[in-house]
Enzyme design. Structure first.
Site, mmCIF file in Angstrom:
data_model
loop_
_atom_site.group_PDB
_atom_site.id
_atom_site.type_symbol
_atom_site.label_atom_id
_atom_site.label_comp_id
_atom_site.label_asym_id
_atom_site.label_seq_id
_atom_site.Cartn_x
_atom_site.Cartn_y
_atom_site.Cartn_z
ATOM 1 N N GLU A 205 1.899 -11.312 4.291
ATOM 2 C CA GLU A 205 3.206 -10.748 3.751
ATOM 3 C C GLU A 205 4.472 -12.048 3.883
ATOM 4 O O GLU A 205 5.503 -11.575 3.721
ATOM 5 C CB GLU A 205 3.643 -9.713 4.772
ATOM 6 C CG GLU A 205 2.629 -8.705 4.724
ATOM 7 C CD GLU A 205 3.139 -7.503 5.544
ATOM 8 O OE1 GLU A 205 4.047 -7.370 6.187
ATOM 9 O OE2 GLU A 205 2.427 -6.417 5.385
ATOM 10 N N LYS A 338 4.977 5.244 4.546
ATOM 11 C CA LYS A 338 4.248 4.395 3.383
ATOM 12 C C LYS A 338 3.809 5.521 2.282
ATOM 13 O O LYS A 338 2.826 6.395 2.906
ATOM 14 C CB LYS A 338 3.059 3.636 4.157
ATOM 15 C CG LYS A 338 3.534 2.592 4.705
ATOM 16 C CD LYS A 338 2.254 2.048 5.695
ATOM 17 C CE LYS A 338 2.318 0.660 6.453
ATOM 18 N NZ LYS A 338 1.186 0.474 7.276
HETATM 19 P P1 PGA Z 1 -1.111 -2.831 6.036
HETATM 20 O O1 PGA Z 1 -0.022 -3.271 7.212
HETATM 21 O O2 PGA Z 1 -0.426 -2.572 5.020
HETATM 22 O O3 PGA Z 1 -2.085 -4.122 6.300
HETATM 23 O O4 PGA Z 1 -1.579 -1.564 6.929
HETATM 24 C C1 PGA Z 1 1.410 -3.030 7.171
HETATM 25 C C2 PGA Z 1 1.791 -2.398 8.782
HETATM 26 O O5 PGA Z 1 0.872 -2.325 9.606
HETATM 27 O O6 PGA Z 1 2.718 -1.998 8.927
HETATM 28 ZN ZN ZN Z 2 1.870 -1.323 11.025
#
Ligand code: PGA
Ligand code: ZN
Length: 433
Positions: A205, A338
């Site tokens: 990221e 998400k």
């Molecule tokens: P991921 O991580 O997109 O790899 O699941 C993001 C998070 O855990 O917040």
């Molecule tokens: Zn997370």
């Protein structure tokens, strides 16, 4: 009707890890169009919407031919004539067409791209930016960012056990100021890493990929980076951690900190984090225990949830039902939202609304695998979520979202209100006063 869907199509595009993903386009009778890409996680919860991958040898099994074909075939046929302005009905149609609870047949990666593309098309039909379309004239806040400085866990070869070492600037006056302060910290951290021979690259990221000897070492380095940047830890800049403890779960209620070759029980894990909270300027903790350990999440909440934001990601998976169940158990005070975890825009919004009704915080979040798609900047603002998590302060799939927030804040002009402390659950916000 100008918002009647006339065409839906998808294609394979590539994400920030060089993996295939789904991009969808929706066209409306009035000529408006919308487009969106599905992101992809690495540290995924078992209860997320299913990500449909082709399997086999091609692209390490991660191909999306089947997901793309599902959009161009079944989904396009089912949505022809639907009203893009009625997101709930459109998402219900996708849900019914899929026929499984976790969108396992057509794939949450297919449905999320289509659901979001339809939302973009509806906004375009109104001639509004997406955030304004969602706000529907209500006053909404520009979200408070949490920004990664060091990346670890599944995003950096498990170089630290804790996945995200982040900062928040809740007392900034604007997102513009919060990003400027973060830039200072990010670069101070990079210099510190380089000087001490601990800089090993960039994580998924965009955060620094550090070579630390312990998780505590990373906390010290982050605190020092804040000091060196000329800002005050615990006054202007606070630490936020995503433990992503699911990735540390070795079964039987045990967590393995590989970096420190230690194994902890749930109670010891809660106490370890409580100890960090006592000694470092930590304002927010995500996933301190694993995805099915509601009891452990409750223990963590009782230990420090009155002062610290306790976010559920893998344990809540953007599900309204799981948010309500956690709250009933006295576990957590914030939800990570998400959209692809839910697989549909309406489901994600329902999780956010459930959190809001409980007085919880809500953080609209990117995934570790992203694209240039900036939808989440608009969702976090238009839904008035209060917070946003995008990753670090490098790599254009991350910067695209931060830059979009700057544009949104500028477009609001004198009306812009930065969420700041109001983004947190009341007891956490009170501690910042
Ligand atoms: P991921 O991580 O997109 O790899 O699941 C993001 C998070 O855990 O917040
Ligand atoms: Zn997370």
């Amino acid at each position: 009707m100008k918002t009647t869907i006339t065409a839906v199509r998808a294609r394979q595009v590539w994400d920030s890890r060089g993996r295939p993903t789904v991009e969808a386009e929706v066209a409306l009778a009035g000529g408006a169009t919308g487009r969106a890409c599905a992101p992809a996680g690495a540290s995924r919860g078992a209860h997320e919407a299913h990500e449909l991958r082709d399997g086999g040898a091609r692209f390490g099994g991660l191909g999306v031919d089947r997901a793309v074909a599902g959009v161009n075939g079944e989904i396009a046929a089912a949505l022809a004539g639907a009203d893009a302005a009625d997101q709930a009905a459109l998402d219900a149609r996708l849900e019914a067409l899929d026929g499984t609870p976790n969108l396992g047949r057509l794939g949450g990666n297919a449905t999320v791209a289509v659901s979001l593309a339809a939302l973009h098309a509806a906004a375009a039909a109104e001639g509004l930016p997406l955030w304004a379309h969602l706000a529907q004239g209500r006053k909404v806040r520009v979200p408070l960012p949490e920004i990664q400085i060091f990346g670890g866990g599944a995003h950096a070869g498990r170089r630290t056990d804790v996945q995200d070492f982040m900062v928040m600037v809740p007392k900034a006056d604007s997102v513009r100021e919060a990003l400027e302060v973060t830039a200072d910290v990010f670069h101070a951290a990079g210099r510190l890493m380089a000087e001490t021979g601990r800089l090993a690259g960039a994580a998924d990221e965009g955060g620094w990929w550090p070579a630390f000897d312990s998780n505590e070492d990373a906390l010290q380095a982050l605190t020092q980076s804040i000091e060196r940047s000329g800002h005050r830890p615990g006054e202007d800049v606070f630490i936020s951690l995503d433990i992503a403890a699911n990735e540390l779960d070795v079964g039987g209620g045990r967590y393995r900190l590989g970096l420190e070759t230690r194994e902890l029980s749930t109670a010891e894990m809660v106490e370890q984090v409580a100890d960090w909270v006592r000694r470092y300027p930590i304002l927010s903790i995500e996933d301190p225990v694993s995805q099915d350990d509601l009891d452990g999440f409750g223990q963590a909440t009782r230990a420090y949830g009155d002062r610290v934001q306790l976010i559920g990601d893998d344990i809540l998976v953007t599900s309204a039902e799981r948010v309500r169940r956690a709250a009933a158990a006295g576990a957590g005070n914030a939800v990570l939202v998400k959209v692809n975890q839910a697989g549909l825009v309406s489901r994600a919004k329902a999780a956010l609304d459930a959190a809001r009704a409980l007085g919880w915080g809500a953080i609209v979040s990117a995934r570790s695998g992203e694209t240039e798609d900036v939808s989440i900047a608009h969702l976090a603002t238009g839904w008035d979520a209060g917070q946003i998590k995008v990753g670090s302060f490098a790599r254009s799939e991350r910067m695209a979202k931060w830059n979009e927030l700057l544009r949104i804040e500028e477009a609001m002009g004198a009306d812009a209100v930065f969420a700041g402390p109001s983004a947190f659950a009341p007891s956490v916000a009170a501690g910042l006063a």
